[in-house]
Structures are given as structure tokens and as C-alpha cells.
Design an enzyme around this catalytic site. Structure first.
Site, PDB file in Angstrom:
ATOM      1  N   ARG A 118      37.494  33.536  22.562  1.00  0.00           N
ATOM      2  CA  ARG A 118      36.861  33.106  23.806  1.00  0.00           C
ATOM      3  C   ARG A 118      36.373  31.685  23.601  1.00  0.00           C
ATOM      4  NH1 ARG A 118      31.522  33.368  24.246  1.00  0.00           N
ATOM      5  NH2 ARG A 118      31.073  35.391  23.320  1.00  0.00           N
ATOM      6  N   HIS A 170      30.058  33.338  26.817  1.00  0.00           N
ATOM      7  CA  HIS A 170      30.218  34.731  27.252  1.00  0.00           C
ATOM      8  C   HIS A 170      30.174  34.808  28.783  1.00  0.00           C
ATOM      9  CE1 HIS A 170      29.771  39.030  27.725  1.00  0.00           C
ATOM     10  NE2 HIS A 170      28.672  38.809  28.420  1.00  0.00           N
ATOM     11  N   TYR A 213      24.955  31.005  18.456  1.00  0.00           N
ATOM     12  CA  TYR A 213      25.544  31.948  17.492  1.00  0.00           C
ATOM     13  C   TYR A 213      26.861  31.509  16.851  1.00  0.00           C
ATOM     14  CZ  TYR A 213      27.829  33.336  21.874  1.00  0.00           C
ATOM     15  OH  TYR A 213      28.506  33.334  23.071  1.00  0.00           O
TER      16      TYR A 213
HETATM   17  C1  TPP Z   1      27.652  49.753  29.102  1.00  0.00           C
HETATM   18  C2  TPP Z   1      27.326  48.300  29.027  1.00  0.00           C
HETATM   19  N1  TPP Z   1      26.497  47.874  28.066  1.00  0.00           N
HETATM   20  C3  TPP Z   1      26.161  46.572  27.980  1.00  0.00           C
HETATM   21  C4  TPP Z   1      26.660  45.673  28.867  1.00  0.00           C
HETATM   22  C5  TPP Z   1      26.274  44.209  28.786  1.00  0.00           C
HETATM   23  N2  TPP Z   1      27.421  43.448  28.277  1.00  0.00           N
HETATM   24  C6  TPP Z   1      28.260  42.828  29.114  1.00  0.00           C
HETATM   25  S1  TPP Z   1      29.546  42.176  28.320  1.00  0.00           S
HETATM   26  C7  TPP Z   1      28.986  42.691  26.817  1.00  0.00           C
HETATM   27  C8  TPP Z   1      29.761  42.396  25.577  1.00  0.00           C
HETATM   28  C9  TPP Z   1      31.107  42.999  25.618  1.00  0.00           C
HETATM   29  O1  TPP Z   1      31.859  42.470  24.608  1.00  0.00           O
HETATM   30  P1  TPP Z   1      33.418  42.735  24.476  1.00  0.00           P
HETATM   31  O2  TPP Z   1      33.696  44.170  24.775  1.00  0.00           O
HETATM   32  O3  TPP Z   1      33.840  42.231  23.160  1.00  0.00           O
HETATM   33  O4  TPP Z   1      34.075  41.905  25.650  1.00  0.00           O
HETATM   34  P2  TPP Z   1      33.985  40.352  25.987  1.00  0.00           P
HETATM   35  O5  TPP Z   1      32.768  40.179  26.841  1.00  0.00           O
HETATM   36  O6  TPP Z   1      33.924  39.582  24.720  1.00  0.00           O
HETATM   37  O7  TPP Z   1      35.212  40.065  26.767  1.00  0.00           O
HETATM   38  C10 TPP Z   1      27.794  43.380  26.959  1.00  0.00           C
HETATM   39  C11 TPP Z   1      27.028  43.944  25.850  1.00  0.00           C
HETATM   40  C12 TPP Z   1      27.537  46.158  29.855  1.00  0.00           C
HETATM   41  N3  TPP Z   1      28.086  45.341  30.768  1.00  0.00           N
HETATM   42  N4  TPP Z   1      27.860  47.470  29.910  1.00  0.00           N
END
Ligand code: TPP
Lengths: 326, 339
Positions: free
Chosen positions: B243, B247, B256
Site C-alpha cells: 500500500r 491506510h 509506523y
Molecule cells: C471487524 C472490523 N474490525 C476493525 C475494523 C477497523 N479497520 C478497518 S481497516 C483495518 C485494517 C485491515 O487491514 P487489512 O485486512 O490488512 O486490509 P487493508 O486495510 O490493509 O487493505 C481495521 C482494523 C473494521 N473495519 N472491521
């Protein structure tokens, strides 16, 4: 004393809890390196180390279930869920384990943990980022449920929550994090669990609320004052246990009640308050109890949000309505 | 790790795609990036709510979707606008969701995408159910679900993988391992040697692919889709990518990760790589790319214009679509709200 926002007051409370008790630890998604998505634990990793301020994998059931084990095992974990909408994967652990271990083990095991959950809407967020599910937690026997609306309560209620030997769900109104400021003692103090606070004294009508809605309710009280209606504002702040003396005492005194919450109306915590009013002070009432709440719909996205959140106008209108026979 | 198009633009093996198809993928990647950059600037102007950029992940999203048939399901996340768009989700509706309007969640009838999932993890199970339904109804349809490395820590990932394997559903699990889940690096998300390695525990095929290599991504997805279609069961694909952006527009990656790391990742940019490949074939020119850019800008600008031109919903909108027919209590609330 220091001037702090609600967010800063909670940070100070976490810092103090970590500093004063080696069994306290903080865990959750992104709480360490970044200090959490709301920066509430900012700087705590540096001050207390990675064993005490723990960045977890993305797993709410994991966070709550592990916090349960940590608590039973002698730690005092403070677990953070990023947004209330994401608390549900952890809810099974809450309802089936955290909330009932004391009962099912006849005090042999207890889970003295704090579950911190930012909640509420009003900032044009994406789906699932604006929920107010306090009634779900209040409806879960075995949990203490509190929500601060002032910086003073933010730190003091947190101290009481960490000290509690029962699990506490500590709900943080997102909309107030940085929009309220106030004087906060630098030393440790507790705001006792199970106490409500009268924010404004009044004779005519009791406005009962908690969390972010305290803002609109206080504004409504000022508007009402301009119309010659003297409203009492009660910040319920502890849903379980409920401070019946303060909350119901206010209604008994004024004879009128308007309950205001952001959550949907049906089976919201306002329904519980209305029921208690009916049970204990029906004959003191001079008008039917009114509720000003979110609707029984999904929380709207940005474009529709203003149709949903209780507005000052709606609160004023409801209060005026209760005065119709006066 | 499967690779065909190497970072320097040379090939290791044969391209699974004819050159004109690679050129179309390149166009799509450039267009998607334009959408991404535009979204960030619109968010800064207060015209969009929080936005989750996908810059750097264009190959993982677009080359995998290129292996789907139009009737196949795509069940993706908040970060997968490029994938959804490529599978037919109109760009104006993708914008509309971010403008903060529920109508963005309603793709046209012939578009087989669920609205982007905001909750991490839950939607993987939906792809299992959709694929299962297709199987039971005798439809020759596959469901591909996209998710991040962080999502593999949710219990729902485990349950989805297990169900898919137990019922042999035609599901393709495509993990975009972009290095981070918000601030948490993947090395602290899992101790597995790779995400693809998790597949064997569930009894399904797992493959790790260079997610910035559109040719390899296409190739492994095509294989997985073909396996699913012939009743060979699910596959887990780990597309290793990065990425490049934050985020979300609320995030500050400087907290980070280092800028050196980001610069190194930029050198593996899938667009740069595809450009050098096409250039090597004599199939790229500055003028051609400029023309793509101009067209992309028009497409993206028109999409946001259409989204913003949609009438701001009235109070009725908040109450509609809660039930097939609203019951009396809700109707009464709607009237109260309209007063
Ligand atoms: C059930 C849930 N827990 C926490 C969140 C908050 N949150 C949004 S994105 C994220 C990280 C997800 O990381 P990843 O699966 O690696 O996907 P990326 O965002 O890097 O595409 C979190 C913790 C959420 N949206 N849903």
C-alpha cells in the site's frame, strides 16, 4: 489541575492506570505504535513498553477473549475496540464469558477488565462507524456500563472502571473527544460508578441523557430558559448500575421527563428509563414521558445524518410539549 | 512466489496474455490510479468522506478481476474500488458511497458485486455462500473475495476458508498482502511463513504471487477460477503487494514506517513495471499514455460530477429500504422526522 479535552483526559487516565498498577495493560488494534485511531493511547507505548501496550492482530473476538483470560489470570487488561460497529465479533466473548464468569463460578473466577469502545455518530463517517449500541451492553447482565461526557468524568470514571473488580464497558463518545474541554485534576481521583450528574438544575422538566447528546441537551436547556422553561439536565453517565436516586429523583421533582439518546428508539435505553419512571414516580408525573431519539433505521451516511440525530429543536419541542398543561 | 513480469520489465517465461490485453490492463491501471488520486483530493476538499487509497495495488485488483467472467461474483472491501469498477460497478456509484449516500451501495442489476465491505472479515463468508448458492442452483459461477492481510486474523477468515473447503464451494480467496493492517506490519499479524501457507491447513490449494506483477496475478487467478468452475474447490491466493498510500485519509504512515521503505516499494510500482514491459515491446509511447491520462481524467471527473449532481436525499430516504414494506411504527417515525 490541567485543562484537557475528553480525549486527553482519557489518555491521562490510561497513563496513570499503567503507571500505578503493574497488572494493568492496554491491548487493541493499533493502540501502540500509532496510539490508536483516535490517538487516545498516544505516547503510552513509549512510556510503558510493548508488554503493557499491545498492538494486536485484527481480531475483536481475540482481543476480548484474550482479555478475559488475562483478567482471570490476574492481569487488569484495558481492551480497546476501534469503533462500536466492530465490537460485535467480540460480543460473544462479552455476553457468554466476560459478563457471566463470576456467576457461573460462584465468585471463584472474576474478569476485572475494561472494554473501551468509542461510539456514536455525527461526523459523516463511513458505514459501521457511528453506532450507539449502549442498550445491548446494558442489556447484558453482569456488566457495568458507563459513558463520560466531560474531561473530568473521562479520567475519573476510567480510574473507577480500572479499579472495579467487575467488568466495565467504558463507552467513549467520539463526537466529544476533542470538542469538550475542562479542568482535570492531575492527581488520581475516582468518579464512582453508578452515579449520575445533574449538569443544570431546574424546576420544570428533567432532560435525561448521556454521552454525546449531553451537548445538544445542554443547548436545548438554554433555549428553553429563554422561553421561561427551567429545565434540569441529568447526565445519566452510568447506565448500569443506574443512579435511581438522582435520575428518578429529578423526574419526581419536576414531574416531567424528556429522554434523549442517539440510539434507535425501540428498546433503546430510554425505554428502560421510561419504564422505571412509570414504576417509581408515575403519580408525580404531570405529563407523559417523551423520548427524543435516533430512528429505528440504519444509521445514515453523511448526506442523511442530520435527519437522524436528535437536534436541539427536537429536544426543545418535546420539552415544550410536556409543558402543554402547565 | 510466482512471477512472470519481473520488476525491471522483463519476462520470466511467457505472458499468459496477448499484448493488446496487457495494454488494456495498463489503461485500466492508469485510470484507476487517477480515480485514487482524485478521491484523495476530493476528500481533502471535504467532498468525500474518509477514503482508503489503493495506490500500488492496481495490478493485484485489476489483473485478478480480468480472470473473472461477468457473471462471477466479486465480494471486496473498502480498498477495492479499482476491482469493483473493473467488474462493472459504475464509478459514479463508487464515488456516491463516499459522498455519503446509501445509493452508492446499489450497483445495477447486471453487476455482480456486493457493496464494498467495511467490516473486516465478514464478507469472506458471503463469498462462500454466494458460490455455494451458485453451485446448488447449477449456475456456472465463481465468487472471488478480496481482503487484506489483517483480515486473515479475524475468526471469519478461518470459518470462511473451512466452509469453502468442506463444501467445495467455487470460491477464490484473494488476499492482498499490502504489508500493513493500518499500522501493524504483516510480520506481527501472523507467524505463518506466508499467508498462502495457511491454505494447506484447510485442505485447499494455496499460491503466493507477486501482486505487482499483472501477468502472474492474472495467471494464478485464471487457474484458481478454472479450478473452481470445474468443481475443483476453493483456492487461496496471496498477492504480495504494498500500500503506497496511507491506510485512509485519516492515517499518517510516518508513524509506523520509514520513507526509505516507501521509496523502495515505489520501485516495484506495478504501473512502472508494466510500462517498461510495453516499452520493451515497442508498444508504449509517452503520447499514448498521455492520451490514456486525459481520457481517465475525463471519465473520473464525469463520474464525480454525476455523483454530486444526484439530488441530496430527503428524510424519506433515511426510512426507506428498511423492510420490503415499512410497518406502521416506522411510517409514524418517518412522519415525525419530516415535521
Ligand atoms: C471487524 C472490523 N474490525 C476493525 C475494523 C477497523 N479497520 C478497518 S481497516 C483495518 C485494517 C485491515 O487491514 P487489512 O485486512 O490488512 O486490509 P487493508 O486495510 O490493509 O487493505 C481495521 C482494523 C473494521 N473495519 N472491521
Amino acid at each position: 489541575m490541567s485543562e484537557r479535552t475528553l480525549a486527553q483526559a482519557i489518555t491521562a487516565g490510561l497513563d496513570e492506570a499503567l503507571a500505578s498498577d503493574p497488572s494493568v495493560m492496554l491491548l487493541g488494534e493499533d493502540v501502540g505504535v500509532t496510539g490508536g485511531v483516535f490517538r487516545i493511547s498516544d505516547g503510552l507505548l513509549e512510556r510503558h513498553g510493548a508488554d503493557r501496550v499491545v498492538d494486536t492482530p485484527v481480531a475483536e473476538s481475540g482481543i476480548v477473549g484474550a482479555a478475559f483470560g488475562l483478567a482471570v489470570g490476574g492481569m487488569r487488561p484495558i481492551a480497546e475496540i476501534q469503533f462500536m460497529g466492530f465490537s460485535t465479533p467480540g460480543y460473544d466473548q462479552v455476553v457468554n464469558h466476560v459478563a457471566r464468569i463470576r456467576h457461573r463460578s460462584r465468585h471463584r473466577f472474576t474478569a476485572p477488565l475494561v472494554l473501551r469502545i468509542p461510539y456514536g455518530g455525527g461526523f459523516g463517517a463511513a458505514e459501521h462507524h457511528s453506532e450507539s449500541w449502549e442498550a445491548i451492553y446494558a442489556h447484558t447482565p453482569g456488566l457495568v456500563v458507563v459513558t463520560p461526557s466531560t474531561p473530568h468524568d473521562g479520567k475519573g470514571l476510567l480510574a473507577a472502571s480500572v479499579a472495579s473488580n467487575d467488568p466495565v464497558v467504558f463507552l467513549e463518545p467520539i463526537r466529544l473527544y476533542r470538542s469538550v474541554k475542562g479542568q482535570v485534576p492531575d492527581e488520581r481521583y475516582e468518579v464512582p460508578l453508578g452515579t449520575a450528574a445533574v449538569r443544570r438544575e431546574g424546576r420544570d422538566v428533567s432532560l435525561l441523557t448521556w454521552g454525546a447528546m449531553t451537548k445538544e441537551v445542554r443547548q436545548a436547556a438554554e433555549v428553553l430558559a429563554g422561553q421561561g422553561i427551567d429545565a434540569e439536565v441529568v447526565d445519566v453517565r452510568s447506565l448500569v448500575p443506574l443512579d435511581e436516586e438522582t435520575v428518578l429523583g429529578s423526574v419526581a421533582k419536576t414531574g416531567r421527563a424528556v429522554i434523549v439518546h442517539e440510539a434507535p428508539r425501540t428498546a433503546g435505553f430510554g425505554a428502560e428509563l421510561a419504564a422505571r419512571i412509570g414504576e417509581t414516580c408515575l403519580y408525580d408525573l404531570l405529563a407523559p414521558v417523551q423520548r427524543v431519539t435516533g430512528w429505528d433505521t440504519v444509521f445514515p451516511l453523511k448526506r442523511g445524518e442530520h435527519h437522524y440525530l436528535p437536534s436541539v429543536d427536537r429536544i426543545v419541542a418535546a420539552a415544550v410539549d410536556t409543558m402543554a398543561d402547565a | 512466489m510466482r512471477q512472470i513480469l519481473l520488476p525491471d520489465g522483463s519476462l520470466d517465461g511467457e505472458s499468459p496474455l496477448p499484448t493488446d490485453h496487457v495494454k488494456r490492463l495498463f489503461e485500466a491501471m492508469v485510470t484507476a490510479r487517477r480515480y485514487d488520486h482524485k478521491s484523495i483530493s476530493l476528500q481533502r476538499q471535504g467532498r468525500l468522506a474518509t477514503y482508503a487509497p489503493f495506490e500500488g495495488q492496481e495490478a493485484a485488483q485489476l489483473a485478478s478481476v480480468a480472470a473473472l467472467a461477468p457473471d462471477d461474483w466479486l465480494v471486496a472491501t473498502y480498498r477495492d474500488a479499482a476491482a469493483n469498477w473493473a467488474h462493472g460497478y459504475p464509478m459514479d456509484l463508487l464515488f456516491l458511497g463516499r459522498v455519503g449516500d446509501e445509493r452508492g451501495g446499489a450497483p445495477p442489476e447486471d453487476v455482480h458485486c456486493l457493496p464494498p465491505s467495511i467490516t473486516v472479515g465478514a464478507h469472506m463468508l458471503h463469498a462462500v455462500g454466494l458460490a455455494w448458492a451458485a453451485m446448488l442452483k447449477g449456475e456456472n459461477r465463481v465468487a472471488l473475495t478480496m481482503f487484506g492481510d489483517g483480515a486473515t486474523s479475524e475468526g471469519d477468515f478461518h470459518e470462511a476458508m473451512n466452509f469453502a473447503a468442506v463444501y467445495d464451494t467455487p470460491t477464490v480467496f484473494l488476499c492482498q498482502n499490502n504489508g500493513y493492517a493500518i499500522s501493524l506490519p504483516v510480520a506481527r499479524q501472523t507467524r505463518s511463513e506466508s499467508i498462502a501457507a495457511k491454505a494447506s491447513a484447510y485442505g485447499m490449494a494455496g499460491v503466493r504471487v507477486d501482486g505487482n506483477d499483472p501477468l502472474a496475478v492474472y495467471d494464478v487467478t485464471r487457474e484458481a477460477v478454472a479450478r473452481a468452475r470445474r468443481g475443483g474447490g476453493p483456492t487461496l491466493i496471496e498477492a504480495v503487494t504494498y500500500r503506497l498510500g496511507a491506510h485512509t485519509t485519516n492515517d499518517d504512515p510516518g508513524r509506523y514506517r520509514t520513507s526509505e521503505e516507501e521509496e523502495a516499494a515505489r520501485r516495484r510500482d506495478p504501473i512502472v513495471r508494466t510500462r517498461s514491459y510495453l516499452e520493451g515491446l515497442g508498444e508504449w509511447s509517452r503520447g499514448w499514455e498521455d492520451a490514456i491520462e486525459t481520457e481517465a481524467e475525463r471519465l473520473v471527473d464525469e463520474a464525480i460530477e454525476r455523483a454530486e449532481a444526484m439530488q441530496v436525499p430527503d428524510v424519506e430516504h433515511v426510512f426507506s429500504a428498511m423492510f420490503e414494506t415499512p410497518h406502521a411504527g416506522l411510517v409514524a417515525q418517518a412522519e415525525e422526522a419530516g415535521r
